[in-house]
Design an enzyme around this catalytic site. Structure first.
Site, PDB file in Angstrom:
ATOM      1  N   GLY A  35       2.112   2.517   5.407  1.00 38.87           N
ATOM      2  CA  GLY A  35       3.239   1.650   5.764  1.00 38.87           C
ATOM      3  C   GLY A  35       3.969   2.173   6.997  1.00 38.87           C
ATOM      4  N   GLY A  48       0.826  -1.200   0.000  1.00 36.34           N
ATOM      5  CA  GLY A  48       0.000   0.000   0.000  1.00 36.34           C
ATOM      6  C   GLY A  48       0.858   1.247   0.000  1.00 36.34           C
ATOM      7  N   SER A  49       0.297   2.323   0.522  1.00 37.76           N
ATOM      8  CA  SER A  49       0.971   3.625   0.416  1.00 37.76           C
ATOM      9  C   SER A  49       2.027   3.815   1.516  1.00 37.76           C
ATOM     10  CB  SER A  49      -0.074   4.731   0.505  1.00 37.76           C
ATOM     11  OG  SER A  49      -0.671   4.697   1.775  1.00 37.76           O
ATOM     12  N   CYS A  97       1.708   0.437  -8.734  1.00 35.49           N
ATOM     13  CA  CYS A  97       2.829   0.940  -7.914  1.00 35.49           C
ATOM     14  C   CYS A  97       4.083   1.108  -8.755  1.00 35.49           C
ATOM     15  CB  CYS A  97       3.088   0.013  -6.741  1.00 35.49           C
ATOM     16  SG  CYS A  97       3.341  -1.680  -7.252  1.00 35.49           S
ATOM     17  N   GLU A 108       5.709  -3.353   0.897  1.00 39.51           N
ATOM     18  CA  GLU A 108       5.685  -3.111  -0.553  1.00 39.51           C
ATOM     19  C   GLU A 108       4.937  -1.798  -0.756  1.00 39.51           C
ATOM     20  OE1 GLU A 108       7.234  -4.747  -2.752  1.00 39.51           O
ATOM     21  OE2 GLU A 108       7.538  -6.773  -2.002  1.00 39.51           O
TER      22      GLU A 108
HETATM   23  P1  NAD Z   1      -3.425   2.499   1.341  1.00 38.21           P
HETATM   24  O1  NAD Z   1      -2.147   2.561   2.074  1.00 38.21           O
HETATM   25  O2  NAD Z   1      -4.382   3.610   1.490  1.00 38.21           O
HETATM   26  O3  NAD Z   1      -4.226   1.183   1.734  1.00 38.21           O
HETATM   27  C1  NAD Z   1      -3.690  -0.101   1.596  1.00 38.21           C
HETATM   28  C2  NAD Z   1      -4.393  -1.024   2.544  1.00 38.21           C
HETATM   29  O4  NAD Z   1      -4.054  -0.637   3.878  1.00 38.21           O
HETATM   30  C3  NAD Z   1      -5.919  -1.001   2.469  1.00 38.21           C
HETATM   31  O5  NAD Z   1      -6.410  -2.317   2.640  1.00 38.21           O
HETATM   32  C4  NAD Z   1      -6.291  -0.154   3.673  1.00 38.21           C
HETATM   33  O6  NAD Z   1      -7.554  -0.454   4.167  1.00 38.21           O
HETATM   34  C5  NAD Z   1      -5.219  -0.557   4.651  1.00 38.21           C
HETATM   35  N1  NAD Z   1      -4.962   0.408   5.742  1.00 38.21           N
HETATM   36  C6  NAD Z   1      -5.147   1.752   5.736  1.00 38.21           C
HETATM   37  N2  NAD Z   1      -4.765   2.274   6.923  1.00 38.21           N
HETATM   38  C7  NAD Z   1      -4.326   1.254   7.685  1.00 38.21           C
HETATM   39  C8  NAD Z   1      -3.778   1.154   8.991  1.00 38.21           C
HETATM   40  N3  NAD Z   1      -3.605   2.228   9.761  1.00 38.21           N
HETATM   41  N4  NAD Z   1      -3.416  -0.048   9.451  1.00 38.21           N
HETATM   42  C9  NAD Z   1      -3.549  -1.148   8.686  1.00 38.21           C
HETATM   43  N5  NAD Z   1      -4.073  -1.126   7.427  1.00 38.21           N
HETATM   44  C10 NAD Z   1      -4.453   0.056   6.940  1.00 38.21           C
HETATM   45  O7  NAD Z   1      -3.019   2.254  -0.161  1.00 38.21           O
HETATM   46  P2  NAD Z   1      -3.997   2.157  -1.393  1.00 38.21           P
HETATM   47  O8  NAD Z   1      -4.448   3.534  -1.720  1.00 38.21           O
HETATM   48  O9  NAD Z   1      -5.018   1.079  -1.173  1.00 38.21           O
HETATM   49  O10 NAD Z   1      -3.010   1.610  -2.521  1.00 38.21           O
HETATM   50  C11 NAD Z   1      -2.250   2.452  -3.267  1.00 38.21           C
HETATM   51  C12 NAD Z   1      -0.825   2.457  -2.760  1.00 38.21           C
HETATM   52  O11 NAD Z   1      -0.326   1.133  -2.725  1.00 38.21           O
HETATM   53  C13 NAD Z   1       0.102   3.211  -3.670  1.00 38.21           C
HETATM   54  O12 NAD Z   1       0.987   3.994  -2.903  1.00 38.21           O
HETATM   55  C14 NAD Z   1       0.853   2.102  -4.395  1.00 38.21           C
HETATM   56  O13 NAD Z   1       2.088   2.506  -4.899  1.00 38.21           O
HETATM   57  C15 NAD Z   1       0.943   1.070  -3.343  1.00 38.21           C
HETATM   58  N6  NAD Z   1       1.155  -0.274  -3.937  1.00 38.21           N
HETATM   59  C16 NAD Z   1       2.372  -0.878  -3.809  1.00 38.21           C
HETATM   60  C17 NAD Z   1       2.596  -2.113  -4.387  1.00 38.21           C
HETATM   61  C18 NAD Z   1       3.942  -2.801  -4.288  1.00 38.21           C
HETATM   62  O14 NAD Z   1       4.023  -4.002  -4.512  1.00 38.21           O
HETATM   63  N7  NAD Z   1       5.006  -2.093  -3.955  1.00 38.21           N
HETATM   64  C19 NAD Z   1       1.566  -2.744  -5.084  1.00 38.21           C
HETATM   65  C20 NAD Z   1       0.343  -2.092  -5.195  1.00 38.21           C
HETATM   66  C21 NAD Z   1       0.141  -0.864  -4.594  1.00 38.21           C
END
Ligand code: NAD
Length: 483
Positions: A238, A233-234, A289, A255
C-alpha cells in the site's frame, strides 16, 4: 502434474476476450494443501495492460455503462449476480485447490460475490444529486459522475469476494474497471469474466489481468490513464502504491492489514467467546485482514479462557479443503516460513505456547493452530500482522488498561468487545481506535456494513451504501438566471 484447471480458463480476460500473456509467459499455481502445481496461468505484460487501458478508456468515453439508463444498469448488475451463482459449482473447487480454503468457504465466496452485485444493483438507480437553494437568481444542483477507470488490486485471501466488493459498486456507478488478480490464486477470479460475458456486460467495461504485483501491478497503478486506485493488501505494498499514486495525484482507497484485538471482560460469555475465537482466528487459517489476532482477557477469566481456546486449537483437524477439514493450510511456503519464525521467536519475548507452535509434519503448508499466552503487548508477535492461525492472549486488570493495549498497535481495522454489560460496551466502543467494532460476536455485520481502517490499516470504506460514493465524484452546477 495434476492440472485441474482447463487451459481455457487460465487466461487473462481482456475486454471480453480470453488472451494469453506476454510471449506465452505463465505463472505456476500451487495447491497449498499438497504443494502440487495445479495450473499455469497466463501472465499479462505491458501489451495486455496497454490494450486493457485502451479498451477501458473507450468504454468510458462511449459511456457504455454511464449513459445507460440507471434502471437498465441495475438489471445488468442483477444478471451478473445470477451468472456468478451459476458458475459457483465450477468455481468453488478451483478456488479451493488454488487457495487451500475449505470448499464450502470457496462456495461462500461466490455467493458473497453475487450478493455484492445484487446489493449494488439495487443502488444503481439511486445515485441522486441534490438541489442547493441560492435565491431566485440561481439554480444550483449537484450530479454524481463516475470516476472513469478504476484500477483494482486484489489480494489472495478472498480473491473472488474481495474483487466483487470493489467491482460491483464501481460498475453500478458506471465506471470501467481493470482488475489485477493475485498471482498466487488467480484462477477462480478469472472465471468472473465468464459471468460478465454471459450477463452481457459491455466489452471493455472490465478486464481481469493476471501478473506479478511488482511488475504488472506496479505498472497499472503508475499509469496516468487510470482515474482511481482501489488497493486491498499489505501495508508495504500500500505504501509503495501511494508513492506511485502521488506522481499522478491519483485518488486512492487503501484497505490494508490489521492486528485486531478482542477484549473479554470478566462477565463475558465464555462459550460465545470461544465460538468467536474459532471463526475469528482459525477461519481461512487466520488469513483474514480482520482476524482476531489478539485476545485480551480480564485476569479473573484469564486461566479459563486460555485453557478453553487451547483446547479448541488442539482439537482442529488439519486436512484438505476439498474434504471440508476444520483446519486448512496457509497459502505458500514463504508465508508458512514467516509465521513459524515469528512464533518460534515469541517465547524469547515472554510468550508461552499453550497450543501448536510449529508447522505440521505433513505435505503442504500447514501451521498448527497456535495459542500464545502471556503475550507482552509490546512484543513483536503482538505488534506485527502474521496472517496465520496464531492467537496472542494477554491478561488485563482494568478497562482503561484493556483499551490502551487494544489501541496500542499501528493498525486500526477492527476490534471486539465481549461483555454482558451494554453500558460498558457502548463506553468502550467509543474508546477503541478501529473502523468497526464487534460486540459479542466476531465478524458480525455483512456486505451492507461499512468496512475499512484507521492508521496503517488504511483509509476509505468499502461495503455498504457509503462505499458506492468512492466510485463517483461530485460535480456542482450553478446556473445564473439574471438578465
Ligand atoms: P500484498 O500486498 O502482497 O499483495 C496484494 C496485491 O498487490 C497482489 O495482487 C499483489 O500482486 C499486488 N502487488 C504487490 N506489489 C505491488 C506493487 N508494487 N504495485 C501494485 N500491486 C502490487 O498482500 P497479500 O499478501 O496478497 O494480502 C495479504 C494482505 O492483505 C494482508 O496484509 C491483509 O491484512 C491485507 N488485506 C486487507 C483487507 C482489507 O479489506 N483491509 C482484505 C484482505 C487482505
Amino acid at each position: 502434474m495434476n492440472m485441474v484447471i482447463r487451459d481455457g480458463l487460465a487466461r487473462n480476460f481482456l475486454a471480453g476476450r480470453w488472451v494469453e500473456g506476454e510471449a506465452g509467459a505463465r505463472i505456476a499455481v500451487e495447491d497449498p494443501a499438497t504443494g502440487e502445481i495445479v495450473a499455469e496461468m497466463a501472465r499479462a505484460g505491458e501489451r495486455q495492460l496497454a490494450a486493457a487501458l485502451e479498451a477501458a478508456r473507450g468504454s468510458v468515453e462511449r459511456g457504455d455503462l454511464s449513459a445507460m439508463r440507471p434502471g437498465a444498469r441495475a438489471d445488468l448488475m442483477r444478471r451478473i449476480a445470477s451468472c456468478i451463482r451459476a458458475i459457483a459449482d465450477e468455481g468453488a473447487p478451483i478456488l479451493c485447490r488454488e487457495s487451500g480454503k475449505r470448499l464450502s468457504d470457496a462456495r461462500g465466496e461466490f455467493e458473497e460475490a453475487a450478493a455484492y452485485f445484487d446489493y449494488y444493483g439495487g443502488l444503481a438507480d439511486k445515485i441522486e444529486g441534490k438541489q442547493i437553494p441560492l435565491g431566485s437568481d440561481y439554480i444550483d444542483y449537484t450530479v454524481f459522475e463516475p470516476v472513469g477507470i478504476s484500477a483494482q488490486i486484489v489480494p489472495w485471501n478472498f480473491p473472488v469476494s474481495l474483487a466483487a466488493r470493489s467491482l460491483a459498486p464501481a460498475l453500478a456507478a458506471g465506471n470501467a474497471v481493470i482488475v489485477k488478480s493475485p498471482e498466487l490464486d488467480p484462477l477462480a477470479l478469472a472465471l468472473l469474466g465468464r459471468a460478465f460475458q454471459e450477463a452481457g456486460l459491455p466489452e471493455g467495461a472490465v478486464s481481469i489481468l493476471n501478473g506479478i504485483g511488482s511488475e504488472l501491478g506496479a505498472r497499472l497503478v503508475a499509469s496516468s490513464e487510470i482515474d482511481q486506485i482501489v488497493f486491498t493488501g499489505s501495508v508495504p505494498t500500500g505504501q509503495a502504491i501511494l508513492c506511485a499514486a502521488a506522481e499522478n495525484v491519483t485518488p486512492s482507497l487503501m484497505e490494508l492489514g490489521g492486528k485486531s484485538a478482542a477484549v473479554a471482560f470478566e462477565d463475558a460469555d465464555l462459550d460465545r467467546l470461544v465460538e468467536s475465537v474459532q471463526g475469528g482466528i482459525f477461519f481461512n487459517a487466520g488469513q483474514v485482514c480482520s482476524a482476531m489476532s489478539r485476545l485480551l482477557v480480564h485476569r479473573s477469566l484469564y486461566d479459563r479462557a486460555v485453557e478453553a481456546v487451547a483446547a479448541l486449537a488442539g482439537g482442529l483437524e488439519a486436512g484438505h479443503g476439498l474434504d471440508e477439514a476444520a483446519h486448512t493450510p496457509v497459502i505458500s511456503a514463504g508465508q508458512l516460513d514467516g509465521i513459524e519464525a515469528m512464533v518460534r521467536a515469541a517465547p524469547g519475548q515472554g510468550a508461552r505456547i499453550a497450543a501448536g507452535g510449529a508447522r505440521l509434519d505433513r505435505a503442504g503448508h500447514f501451521m498448527a493452530p497456535t495459542i500464545l499466552a502471556d503475550v507482552d503487548p509490546l512484543s513483536d508477535i503482538a505488534q506485527q500482522e502474521l496472517f496465520g492461525p496464531v492467537l496472542c492472549v494477554t491478561p488485563f486488570e482494568t478497562e482503561a488498561e484493556a483499551v490502551t493495549i487494544a489501541n496500542g498497535t499501528e493498525f486500526g481495522l477492527v476490534a471486539g468487545i465481549f461483555t454482558r454489560d451494554l453500558a460498558r460496551a457502548h463506553r468502550v466502543v467509543g474508546r477503541l481506535r478501529a473502523g468497526q467494532v464487534f460486540v459479542n460476536e466476531w465478524f458480525a455485520g455483512g456486505i451492507a456494513t461499512p468496512f475499512g481502517g484507521i492508521g496503517k490499516s488504511g483509509f476509505g470504506r468499502e461495503k455498504g451504501v457509503e462505499a458506492l460514493y468512492n466510485y463517483v465524484r461530485t460535480k456542482n452546477v450553478a446556473i445564473s438566471l439574471k438578465g
